[in-house]
Design an enzyme around this catalytic site. Structure first.
Site, mmCIF file in Angstrom:
data_model
loop_
_atom_site.group_PDB
_atom_site.id
_atom_site.type_symbol
_atom_site.label_atom_id
_atom_site.label_comp_id
_atom_site.label_asym_id
_atom_site.label_seq_id
_atom_site.Cartn_x
_atom_site.Cartn_y
_atom_site.Cartn_z
ATOM 1 N N ALA A 1 -32.751 0.016 50.160
ATOM 2 C CA ALA A 1 -33.040 -1.396 49.967
ATOM 3 C C ALA A 1 -32.521 -1.814 48.586
ATOM 4 C CB ALA A 1 -34.548 -1.608 50.055
ATOM 5 N N ARG A 3 -33.713 -3.437 46.205
ATOM 6 C CA ARG A 3 -34.603 -3.319 45.043
ATOM 7 C C ARG A 3 -34.565 -1.902 44.464
ATOM 8 N NH1 ARG A 3 -38.245 -3.481 49.253
ATOM 9 N NH2 ARG A 3 -39.660 -1.715 49.457
ATOM 10 N N TYR A 4 -34.108 -0.925 45.232
ATOM 11 C CA TYR A 4 -33.954 0.434 44.697
ATOM 12 C C TYR A 4 -32.534 0.673 44.191
ATOM 13 C CZ TYR A 4 -38.249 1.238 47.318
ATOM 14 O OH TYR A 4 -39.514 1.157 47.798
ATOM 15 N N THR A 5 -31.560 0.107 44.882
ATOM 16 C CA THR A 5 -30.166 0.444 44.544
ATOM 17 C C THR A 5 -29.598 -0.413 43.424
ATOM 18 O OG1 THR A 5 -29.394 -1.013 46.300
ATOM 19 C CG2 THR A 5 -29.640 1.314 46.849
#
Length: 361
Positions: A1, A3-5
């Site tokens: 997602a 927001r992590y990458t």
């Protein structure tokens, strides 16, 4: 997602993704099958031992303490040279980002290194400020929090078990962590701290449980076994990268061999390209005229007309000798497990010099 990458990475993260485009690891579908993601990252140092990590799954738990990057690199290099080396000579003890003092017990540490289970005790560091008659705590154990310490001390004061303390507050600011303990007159700061170590999380245990997934199944491994597994996997990555580079170099060499044949009669090549009436007949005519294959013919047909001259072709072909030398070198490395190990060691030495920092704990 996203927001992590979509996160800004620190420079050392480059080592986690190094050569990921060179077929070093397998790619699998992501969570919604819209992209491919790496099954593992081709990290160039055993990062599993460097960053403290904990995880809980169904009926499973894993707890890794962190170790110093320099020490981990040195230990891995020593293990590559001799798998029977004593790990405790190079890997002194766990090292936590929050600092503190580790109470060193050789047998406990050896047991953790051999079995992957056990616990280490870490205590806070403090200094006594005489002018103000207070204790400043500036490093606390990794496994606790400022809140837990303040709550526990407040509890002791309330219960009348810490009469030496007038007040305790959190003075943490941009210069770093600071817990201040105001003392009553005539109190011995060292005696008080010994008492607080016993009664509060200012001294805390970090339980280690090195539970790792190896080929999809969980195993509890000691440090030596983790390093052994990492080296075996890393060798695989290095070999895959070498294969990838070899095929690229062989393809390039193949094109240059075709170009070399053209050099003998450049005019003939221009004549074939110019006089072939149908576009789809250019390649077959070049193949027939110079005894080359389709890939080589395609490469030659795509060279601009202004470049079909002796100088350009000779310049391109001058790469050939260097390429042949590199191909031979790579093939030589692939045949020798020792040489692959040396590549891994050299990389670890480089990482140690570039990112190594002194111990904090």
């Amino acid at each position: 997602a996203p927001r992590y990458t979509e996160a800004k990475l620190t420079p050392i993260c480059a080592e986690l993704f190094r050569d990921i485009d060179s077929d070093t690891v397998d790619f699998v579908d992501n969570y919604d099958n819209t992209m491919k993601e790496p099954a593992l990252l081709p990290t160039t140092f055993p990062n599993i031992l460097v960053s403290a990590n904990s995880g809980i799954a169904v009926g499973m738990a894993s707890q890794f303490c962190g170790f110093n990057l320099k020490e981990v690199c040195d230990t891995t290099i020593a293990y590559l040279k001799n798998p029977d080396c004593d790990l405790m000579e190079t890997l002194l003890a766990p090292d936590f980002p929050t600092g503190g003092e580790l109470i060193f017990d050789r047998n406990t540490i050896r047991e953790i290194y051999e079995t992957g289970r056990g616990s280490v005790r870490v205590r806070a560091k403090y200094r006594y400020v005489k002018e103000e008659n207070l204790i400043e705590i500036y490093e606390i154990p990794y496994s606790t929090t400022v809140e837990a310490i303040l709550d526990k001390v407040a509890e002791l004061i309330k219960a009348g078990r810490a009469k030496e303390i007038a007040d305790m507050r959190d003075e943490t600011d941009l210069s770093g962590l600071k817990l201040a303990i105001d003392l009553k007159r005539g109190v011995d700061p060292d005696k008080l701290m010994t008492k607080l170590y016993k009664l509060t999380p200012l001294e805390d245990a970090f339980a280690c449980n090195f539970n790792v997934l190896i080929g999809g199944s969980p195993k509890t491994l000691g440090i030596g076994q983790i390093i052994e597994e990492w080296i075996a996997w890393r060798k695989e990555c290095v070999k895959r990268e070498l294969f990838f580079n070899l095929s690229k170099m062989r393809d390039r060499l193949h094109l240059l061999c075709g170009l070399e044949k053209i050099l003998l009669d450049i005019d003939k090549a221009i004549k074939i390209i110019r006089e072939t009436e149908k576009d789809d007949m250019v390649l077959p005519n070049l193949m027939k005229g110079f005894s080359i294959d389709e890939v080589q013919a395609e490469y030659i047909a795509n060279i601009k007309l202004r470049n079909l001259n002796k100088e350009y072709i000779l310049k391109q072909i001058s790469e050939k000798e260097e390429l042949e030398k590199k191909i031979a070198e790579n093939e030589d490395i692939l045949k020798s497990d020792k040489k692959v190990g040396k590549l891994i060691s050299d990389k670890l030495v480089e990482i140690k010099k570039k990112y190594g920092k002194p111990r904090k704990t």
